[in-house]
Design a protein around this motif. Structure first.
Motif, mmCIF file in Angstrom:
data_model
loop_
_atom_site.group_PDB
_atom_site.id
_atom_site.type_symbol
_atom_site.label_atom_id
_atom_site.label_comp_id
_atom_site.label_asym_id
_atom_site.label_seq_id
_atom_site.Cartn_x
_atom_site.Cartn_y
_atom_site.Cartn_z
ATOM 1 N N UNK A 1 -2.572 7.170 -14.285
ATOM 2 C CA UNK A 1 -2.781 7.847 -12.998
ATOM 3 C C UNK A 1 -3.340 6.865 -11.975
ATOM 4 N N UNK A 2 -2.744 6.900 -10.779
ATOM 5 C CA UNK A 2 -3.159 6.014 -9.696
ATOM 6 C C UNK A 2 -3.361 6.794 -8.414
ATOM 7 N N UNK A 3 -4.214 6.269 -7.568
ATOM 8 C CA UNK A 3 -4.255 6.634 -6.155
ATOM 9 C C UNK A 3 -3.730 5.428 -5.393
ATOM 10 N N UNK A 4 -2.665 5.634 -4.669
ATOM 11 C CA UNK A 4 -2.013 4.556 -3.924
ATOM 12 C C UNK A 4 -2.296 4.749 -2.440
ATOM 13 N N UNK A 5 -2.879 3.736 -1.808
ATOM 14 C CA UNK A 5 -3.183 3.794 -0.385
ATOM 15 C C UNK A 5 -2.385 2.726 0.346
ATOM 16 N N UNK A 6 -1.750 3.111 1.456
ATOM 17 C CA UNK A 6 -0.986 2.190 2.280
ATOM 18 C C UNK A 6 -1.649 2.082 3.646
ATOM 19 N N UNK A 7 -1.764 0.854 4.150
ATOM 20 C CA UNK A 7 -2.472 0.593 5.398
ATOM 21 C C UNK A 7 -1.588 -0.219 6.334
ATOM 22 N N UNK A 8 -1.441 0.272 7.576
ATOM 23 C CA UNK A 8 -0.626 -0.411 8.569
ATOM 24 C C UNK A 8 -1.372 -0.598 9.877
ATOM 25 N N UNK A 9 -0.715 -1.193 10.879
ATOM 26 C CA UNK A 9 -1.396 -1.487 12.142
ATOM 27 C C UNK A 9 -1.565 -0.287 13.055
ATOM 28 N N UNK A 10 -0.758 0.760 12.873
ATOM 29 C CA UNK A 10 -0.819 1.913 13.764
ATOM 30 C C UNK A 10 -0.148 1.628 15.095
ATOM 31 N N UNK A 11 -0.259 2.572 16.006
ATOM 32 C CA UNK A 11 0.335 2.419 17.326
ATOM 33 C C UNK A 11 0.888 3.734 17.841
ATOM 34 N N UNK A 12 1.262 3.742 19.114
ATOM 35 C CA UNK A 12 1.802 4.943 19.756
ATOM 36 C C UNK A 12 3.196 5.255 19.198
ATOM 37 N N UNK A 13 3.479 6.548 19.002
ATOM 38 C CA UNK A 13 4.747 6.947 18.402
ATOM 39 C C UNK A 13 5.951 6.535 19.240
ATOM 40 N N UNK A 14 5.782 6.441 20.571
ATOM 41 C CA UNK A 14 6.891 6.031 21.449
ATOM 42 C C UNK A 14 6.779 4.572 21.855
ATOM 43 N N UNK A 15 5.619 4.213 22.362
ATOM 44 C CA UNK A 15 5.439 2.861 22.866
ATOM 45 C C UNK A 15 5.526 1.802 21.759
ATOM 46 N N UNK A 16 5.107 2.167 20.562
ATOM 47 C CA UNK A 16 5.150 1.237 19.434
ATOM 48 C C UNK A 16 6.031 1.807 18.312
ATOM 49 N N UNK A 17 7.176 2.335 18.690
ATOM 50 C CA UNK A 17 8.023 3.029 17.712
ATOM 51 C C UNK A 17 8.596 2.113 16.631
ATOM 52 N N UNK A 18 8.563 0.793 16.875
ATOM 53 C CA UNK A 18 9.055 -0.140 15.853
ATOM 54 C C UNK A 18 7.959 -0.560 14.879
#
Length: 203
Positions: free
Chosen positions: A16-33
């Motif tokens: 059993x694992x807890x998997x956490x993913x971490x990213x830079x975030x950003x605006x859904x439109x302005x930073x859609x990529x």
């Protein structure tokens, strides 16, 4: 205690694992990529499921998932919890390695894997005296035994080289749902069959 008549001879192992993913975030439109931790978590779950799909003797379940900060934001973090099972120790190890490689190969986000626990897999030969004692005891009370694969405290004993089985003492259904139930009337017969198992094996 459930499943009167069931004698568990195969100990299903689990990781059993807890998997956490971490990213830079950003605006859904302005930073859609920008990568979204939620999107990557969903894709990771699908990849893990595909590793077990259609395979006998294994299962993979993601029982909890969460993450994100706002509906209009690329998620900075997401997590899910995995329950990986197999009824053979070698298969469990192989599946563990395949899933770990799939998780460690996720690009664009950081991945943290926390170990939540494990149970070793193992099995008893159906001809072992302890299994025979249990099946004879059940038949003595008019209950037809059935051998099964389960995950119980017997796993630890088998891993330590100690013969072990798990025996059901009543009937019920709906496990892990709000409708779960057991019948109390068969418990007395189930306990008598359990005691008879101990007596027969101890002779």
């Amino acid at each position: 205690g459930n499943y009167l008549g069931r004698v568990s001879t195969v100990a299903v192992g689990s990781v059993r694992w807890r998997v956490e993913l971490l990213g830079p975030g950003g605006h859904a439109w302005e930073e859609s990529s920008a990568p979204s931790a939620v999107h990557e978590a969903a894709a990771a779950v699908q990849r893990l499921v595909s590793l077990t799909s259609g395979r006998e003797g294994v299962s993979l379940n993601v029982g909890r998932i969460g993450g994100g900060e706002a509906i209009n934001a690329r998620a900075r973090s997401a997590w899910f919890e995995v329950d990986l099972r197999a009824d053979d120790p070698a298969v469990l190890r192989s599946l563990h390695d395949l899933c770990m490689a799939a998780l460690e190969g996720i690009p664009d986000v950081a991945v943290r894997i926390e170990d939540l626990g494990s149970r070793p897999a193992g099995r008893m030969d159906p001809s072992h005296a302890l299994v025979v004692a249990a099946t004879d005891a059940l038949r003595g009370f008019g209950v037809e035994p059935r051998l099964a694969s389960t995950s119980t405290d017997a796993n630890a004993a088998l891993d330590a080289g100690i013969p072990a089985i798990a025996i059901g003492v009543t009937e019920g259904a709906g496990e892990h749902t709000p409708d779960e139930w057991i019948a109390t009337a068969p418990v007395a017969a189930g306990l008598r069959a359990l005691a008879a198992t101990v007596n027969i094996y101890g002779r």
